[in-house]
Write an enzyme that holds these catalytic residues in place. Structure first.
Site, PDB file in Angstrom:
ATOM      1  N   ARG A  28       0.977  -0.908   0.047  1.00  0.00           N
ATOM      2  CA  ARG A  28       0.274   0.058   0.493  1.00  0.00           C
ATOM      3  C   ARG A  28       0.278   1.132  -0.001  1.00  0.00           C
ATOM      4  O   ARG A  28      -0.009   2.364  -0.040  1.00  0.00           O
ATOM      5  CB  ARG A  28      -0.764  -0.146   0.989  1.00  0.00           C
ATOM      6  CG  ARG A  28      -2.485  -1.404   1.089  1.00  0.00           C
ATOM      7  CD  ARG A  28      -2.522  -1.034   2.407  1.00  0.00           C
ATOM      8  NE  ARG A  28      -3.827  -0.165   1.774  1.00  0.00           N
ATOM      9  CZ  ARG A  28      -4.574   0.146   2.695  1.00  0.00           C
ATOM     10  NH1 ARG A  28      -5.087   0.500   4.283  1.00  0.00           N
ATOM     11  NH2 ARG A  28      -5.419   1.791   2.460  1.00  0.00           N
ATOM     12  N   CYS A  29       2.386   1.115   0.018  1.00  0.00           N
ATOM     13  CA  CYS A  29       2.955   1.998   0.410  1.00  0.00           C
ATOM     14  C   CYS A  29       3.747   2.631  -1.300  1.00  0.00           C
ATOM     15  O   CYS A  29       4.330   1.040  -1.468  1.00  0.00           O
ATOM     16  CB  CYS A  29       4.101   1.738   1.085  1.00  0.00           C
ATOM     17  SG  CYS A  29       5.554   3.607   1.171  1.00  0.00           S
ATOM     18  N   SER A  30       4.338   4.115  -1.755  1.00  0.00           N
ATOM     19  CA  SER A  30       3.932   3.938  -3.137  1.00  0.00           C
ATOM     20  C   SER A  30       5.576   4.079  -3.052  1.00  0.00           C
ATOM     21  O   SER A  30       6.772   3.568  -3.844  1.00  0.00           O
ATOM     22  CB  SER A  30       3.815   5.415  -3.448  1.00  0.00           C
ATOM     23  OG  SER A  30       4.313   6.521  -2.605  1.00  0.00           O
TER      24      SER A  30
END
Length: 113
Positions: free
Chosen positions: A9-11
Site C-alpha cells: 500500500r506504500c508508494s
C-alpha cells in the site's frame, strides 16, 4: 539473497520493489503487515541498519500519535510497539547480508546493489 520488507500500500515500497526488479538480483519479498516481525527480527534489522529503535518509527502514523507520542519509552518498549503495530515500521527495508537500508528515498536501495 536480498530481502525487502514490503508494504504494497506504500508508494515508496512499490518503488523500492521496482528498483530490485530492475537490478536482476535475487530477492525475497516479506509482507511484514500480513506476517508481523518478531521483536528479535526487529532487533536484527535495527543492528543491520545501525539504527536506534526510534529511528525506525513512522512518527506520523495515527497509532503512534494516539498511543506513544508523548510517552517516555525505552528501546525495548519501542521495539514491542513496532512488533505489535507493523504499520509503525519505516518502509521499505532492504537487507543484504549484514547490511540494510530504508528505501526513503527509494534510491537508497542502490547502495546495496
Amino acid at each position: 539473497m536480498m530481502k525487502i520488507y514490503h508494504n504494497n500500500r506504500c508508494s515508496k515500497s512499490r518503488s523500492g520493489l521496482e528498483i530490485l526488479n530492475n537490478s536482476k538480483q535475487d530477492y525475497e519479498v516479506i509482507d511484514y503487515i500480513k506476517n508481523p516481525l518478531s521483536e528479535n527480527e526487529i532487533k536484527d534489522i535495527l543492528k543491520k541498519l545501525n539504527f536506534t529503535p526510534i529511528q525506525l518509527v513512522r512518527k506520523n502514523e495515527a497509532i503512534w500519535k494516539e498511543n506513544y507520542k508523548r510517552k517516555e519509552l525505552s528501546d525495548d518498549e519501542i521495539i514491542k510497539a513496532l512488533a505489535e503495530h507493523p504499520k509503525l515500521i519505516e518502509r521499505p527495508i532492504v537487507v543484504k547480508g549484514d547490511k540494510a537500508v530504508v528505501g526513503r528515498p527509494p534510491e537508497n536501495i542502490k547502495q546495496l546493489l
